[in-house]
Motif scaffolding. Structure first.
Motif, PDB file in Angstrom:
ATOM      1  N   LYS A 240       0.836  -1.207   0.000  1.00  0.00           N
ATOM      2  CA  LYS A 240       0.000   0.000   0.000  1.00  0.00           C
ATOM      3  C   LYS A 240       0.871   1.257   0.000  1.00  0.00           C
ATOM      4  CE  LYS A 240      -3.836   2.212   2.468  1.00  0.00           C
ATOM      5  NZ  LYS A 240      -4.774   2.116   3.622  1.00  0.00           N
ATOM      6  N   ALA A 241       1.934   1.253   0.825  1.00  0.00           N
ATOM      7  CA  ALA A 241       2.846   2.397   0.859  1.00  0.00           C
ATOM      8  C   ALA A 241       3.576   2.554  -0.471  1.00  0.00           C
ATOM      9  CB  ALA A 241       3.852   2.231   2.001  1.00  0.00           C
ATOM     10  N   ALA A 242       3.999   1.447  -1.056  1.00  0.00           N
ATOM     11  CA  ALA A 242       4.691   1.503  -2.338  1.00  0.00           C
ATOM     12  C   ALA A 242       3.763   1.997  -3.440  1.00  0.00           C
ATOM     13  CB  ALA A 242       5.249   0.129  -2.693  1.00  0.00           C
ATOM     14  N   ALA A 243       2.506   1.607  -3.380  1.00  0.00           N
ATOM     15  CA  ALA A 243       1.537   2.020  -4.398  1.00  0.00           C
ATOM     16  C   ALA A 243       1.395   3.541  -4.439  1.00  0.00           C
ATOM     17  CB  ALA A 243       0.189   1.357  -4.140  1.00  0.00           C
ATOM     18  N   LYS A 244       1.438   4.182  -3.270  1.00  0.00           N
ATOM     19  CA  LYS A 244       1.354   5.652  -3.222  1.00  0.00           C
ATOM     20  C   LYS A 244       2.569   6.277  -3.897  1.00  0.00           C
ATOM     21  CE  LYS A 244       0.132   7.887   0.394  1.00  0.00           C
ATOM     22  NZ  LYS A 244       0.070   8.402   1.779  1.00  0.00           N
ATOM     23  N   VAL A 245       3.730   5.708  -3.685  1.00  0.00           N
ATOM     24  CA  VAL A 245       4.961   6.244  -4.269  1.00  0.00           C
ATOM     25  C   VAL A 245       4.986   6.038  -5.776  1.00  0.00           C
ATOM     26  CG1 VAL A 245       7.481   6.011  -4.335  1.00  0.00           C
ATOM     27  CG2 VAL A 245       6.273   5.955  -2.140  1.00  0.00           C
TER      28      VAL A 245
ATOM     29  N   SER B 185      -2.054   0.894  -8.155  1.00  0.00           N
ATOM     30  CA  SER B 185      -2.836   0.191  -7.140  1.00  0.00           C
ATOM     31  C   SER B 185      -1.957  -0.837  -6.432  1.00  0.00           C
ATOM     32  CB  SER B 185      -4.026  -0.517  -7.792  1.00  0.00           C
ATOM     33  OG  SER B 185      -4.576  -1.496  -6.926  1.00  0.00           O
ATOM     34  N   PRO B 186      -2.217  -1.133  -5.154  1.00  0.00           N
ATOM     35  CA  PRO B 186      -1.479  -2.219  -4.500  1.00  0.00           C
ATOM     36  C   PRO B 186      -1.594  -3.546  -5.250  1.00  0.00           C
ATOM     37  CG  PRO B 186      -2.686  -0.940  -2.870  1.00  0.00           C
ATOM     38  CD  PRO B 186      -3.129  -0.434  -4.217  1.00  0.00           C
ATOM     39  N   ASN B 187      -2.681  -3.730  -5.993  1.00  0.00           N
ATOM     40  CA  ASN B 187      -2.858  -4.960  -6.768  1.00  0.00           C
ATOM     41  C   ASN B 187      -1.888  -5.055  -7.934  1.00  0.00           C
ATOM     42  OD1 ASN B 187      -4.989  -5.818  -5.116  1.00  0.00           O
ATOM     43  ND2 ASN B 187      -6.500  -4.746  -6.359  1.00  0.00           N
ATOM     44  N   ASN B 188      -1.220  -3.948  -8.249  1.00  0.00           N
ATOM     45  CA  ASN B 188      -0.207  -3.935  -9.315  1.00  0.00           C
ATOM     46  C   ASN B 188       1.193  -4.218  -8.789  1.00  0.00           C
ATOM     47  OD1 ASN B 188      -2.192  -1.378 -10.445  1.00  0.00           O
ATOM     48  ND2 ASN B 188      -1.716  -3.062 -11.837  1.00  0.00           N
ATOM     49  N   ILE B 189       1.304  -4.590  -7.511  1.00  0.00           N
ATOM     50  CA  ILE B 189       2.625  -4.732  -6.888  1.00  0.00           C
ATOM     51  C   ILE B 189       2.757  -6.089  -6.213  1.00  0.00           C
ATOM     52  CG2 ILE B 189       4.181  -3.836  -5.103  1.00  0.00           C
ATOM     53  CD1 ILE B 189       2.991  -1.095  -5.544  1.00  0.00           C
ATOM     54  N   ILE B 190       3.908  -6.712  -6.396  1.00  0.00           N
ATOM     55  CA  ILE B 190       4.308  -7.867  -5.612  1.00  0.00           C
ATOM     56  C   ILE B 190       5.576  -7.487  -4.861  1.00  0.00           C
ATOM     57  CG2 ILE B 190       5.570  -8.858  -7.585  1.00  0.00           C
ATOM     58  CD1 ILE B 190       5.005 -11.635  -6.441  1.00  0.00           C
ATOM     59  N   ALA B 191       5.633  -7.802  -3.581  1.00  0.00           N
ATOM     60  CA  ALA B 191       6.815  -7.503  -2.770  1.00  0.00           C
ATOM     61  C   ALA B 191       7.737  -8.712  -2.758  1.00  0.00           C
ATOM     62  CB  ALA B 191       6.412  -7.133  -1.349  1.00  0.00           C
ATOM     63  N   GLY B 192       9.043  -8.438  -2.734  1.00  0.00           N
ATOM     64  CA  GLY B 192      10.009  -9.528  -2.760  1.00  0.00           C
ATOM     65  C   GLY B 192      11.146  -9.323  -1.789  1.00  0.00           C
TER      66      GLY B 192
ATOM     67  N   PHE C 174      10.400  -4.816  -5.169  1.00  0.00           N
ATOM     68  CA  PHE C 174       9.046  -4.826  -5.716  1.00  0.00           C
ATOM     69  C   PHE C 174       9.065  -5.209  -7.188  1.00  0.00           C
ATOM     70  CE2 PHE C 174       9.219  -1.392  -2.527  1.00  0.00           C
ATOM     71  CZ  PHE C 174       8.280  -1.867  -1.616  1.00  0.00           C
ATOM     72  N   GLY C 175       7.995  -5.864  -7.610  1.00  0.00           N
ATOM     73  CA  GLY C 175       7.666  -6.002  -9.007  1.00  0.00           C
ATOM     74  C   GLY C 175       6.379  -5.243  -9.249  1.00  0.00           C
ATOM     75  N   ILE C 176       6.347  -4.417 -10.291  1.00  0.00           N
ATOM     76  CA  ILE C 176       5.180  -3.590 -10.593  1.00  0.00           C
ATOM     77  C   ILE C 176       4.733  -3.955 -12.009  1.00  0.00           C
ATOM     78  CG2 ILE C 176       4.255  -1.242 -10.551  1.00  0.00           C
ATOM     79  CD1 ILE C 176       7.104  -0.504  -9.290  1.00  0.00           C
ATOM     80  N   ALA C 177       3.468  -4.330 -12.159  1.00  0.00           N
ATOM     81  CA  ALA C 177       2.998  -4.815 -13.455  1.00  0.00           C
ATOM     82  C   ALA C 177       1.474  -4.809 -13.481  1.00  0.00           C
ATOM     83  CB  ALA C 177       3.534  -6.224 -13.718  1.00  0.00           C
TER      84      ALA C 177
END
Length: 351
Positions: A65-70, A74-81, A218-221
């Protein structure tokens, strides 16, 4: 013998930069941020440590959620690694079957090849020119996955944007754009996510956010890509402390932007100073510079700096054996580095 076992036995493992076991070295070899994060990112740490008997959030909800703001998604576009290296591994396991093709540049981040070969993938390398960059798009129709770093190591420069766009347009598989160093430049490729449905952007908090020891990436896609990657990732790939510190660090954008600017200023000074000392130096969009001494072999310079407790990176690859890579440290660390280089050069001139 199985295909994967054969590939593992024949693959040279990735060799990280040296991590000294004493504190008396100036470390300019692994592209860590020379500046500490704000102490406020440790808020809530004690409470989190009382919960270590419990598994962490398997999908890193607060962190995403924090990464999505940056990142403006959407948080649904992010996977954390577990660092962006984890994202690279997940991408290979998700989109490439053993025997299928993974493509990347020669030269680039050497872990790409290790990951691909251990997975049992075939490898296609796209040659770079004598400036270690490309003068055309990467066109490889058989590639299930194309790794492309921008800025691209070991030089640390962004690749031409129009070449990357054409690469994404022509690719029949996934294009992963590795942006590990992009915060130290004025460019990124997040807008590609709105143009191409086959793109993954990977980011890491190790360099720009000063938490390399926590391993957060992060992966953003697109949502469909992230959904597939989530099926493959380890169940609990980020521990509680990493999730907390990563989330907190993302909330200090202004603090870190000042650090990134400071690194860029020191980088400019380092480049100009090395040129004045008869080095050939590439311009850089990263937190490191790639330089070749005109008066001492790079391997010898590396050893002499190490003898004086300064670590830089030397690669034995024949194409770059005349270069060292220097991480941008604090002004004081760079001052000491340059003073020792001046001494070494003067000693040669007096012979």
């Amino acid at each position: 013998m199985s295909l994967i076992r054969e590939c593992v036995e024949e693959t040279s493992g990735y060799i990280p930069g040296e991590q000294p076991q004493t504190d008396d070295f100036i470390k300019l070899n692994t592209n860590e941020n020379p500046y500490s994060p704000p102490l406020d990112i440790f808020e809530g740490l004690q409470e989190e440590l009382t919960k270590v008997r419990l598994y962490p959030d398997p999908v890193s909800s607060k962190l995403r959620k924090a990464a999505a703001k940056v990142f403006g998604v959407s948080p649904n576009n992010i996977i954390a690694g577990n660092g962006s290296d984890d994202i690279l591994n997940i991408a290979v396991r998700t989109f490439v079957n053993p025997g299928e093709s993974v493509t990347f540049l020669d030269l680039t981040y050497s872990l790409y090849e290790t990951i691909a070969r251990v997975h049992g993938a075939s490898v296609t390398k796209i040659s770079t020119n004598n400036q270690f960059t490309i003068d055309r798009p990467i066109i490889c129709p058989e590639a299930k996955l194309i790794f492309v770093a921008s800025p691209n190591p070991p030089v640390g420069q962004h690749l031409k944007r129009d070449y990357l766009e054409k690469t994404c347009e022509k690719a029949t598989g996934i294009v992963l754009i590795d942006e590990a160093y992009t915060d130290f430049s004025d460019k990124n490729h997040l807008d590609f996510l709105n143009k191409y449905d086959n793109v993954i952007i990977s980011r890491t908090m190790s360099k720009s956010y000063s938490i390399a020891g926590m391993r957060v990436g992060f992966g953003i896609a697109s949502v469909p890509i992230i959904e597939q990657m989530n099926k493959v990732k380890d169940s609990y790939n980020l521990d509680r402390v990493a999730q907390l510190l990563g989330t907190n660090a993302l909330n200090f954008q202004e603090y870190f932007k000042k650090i990134w600017q400071k690194v860029r200023q020191t980088r400019s000074h380092l480049i100009e100073s090395l040129k004045a000392l008869d080095f050939s130096v590439f311009d850089s969009d990263s937190n490191f510079v790639f330089a070749s001494s005109q008066w001492m072999p790079a391997s010898e310079l590396y050893e002499k700096l190490k003898e004086r407790k300064i670590l830089v990176r030397y690669f034995e690859n024949p194409r770059i054996k005349d270069y060292i890579r220097i991480s941008v440290g604090t002004d004081q660390e760079i001052f000491l580095l340059l003073e020792i280089i001046k001494e070494l050069k003067s000693s040669l001139e007096l012979r």
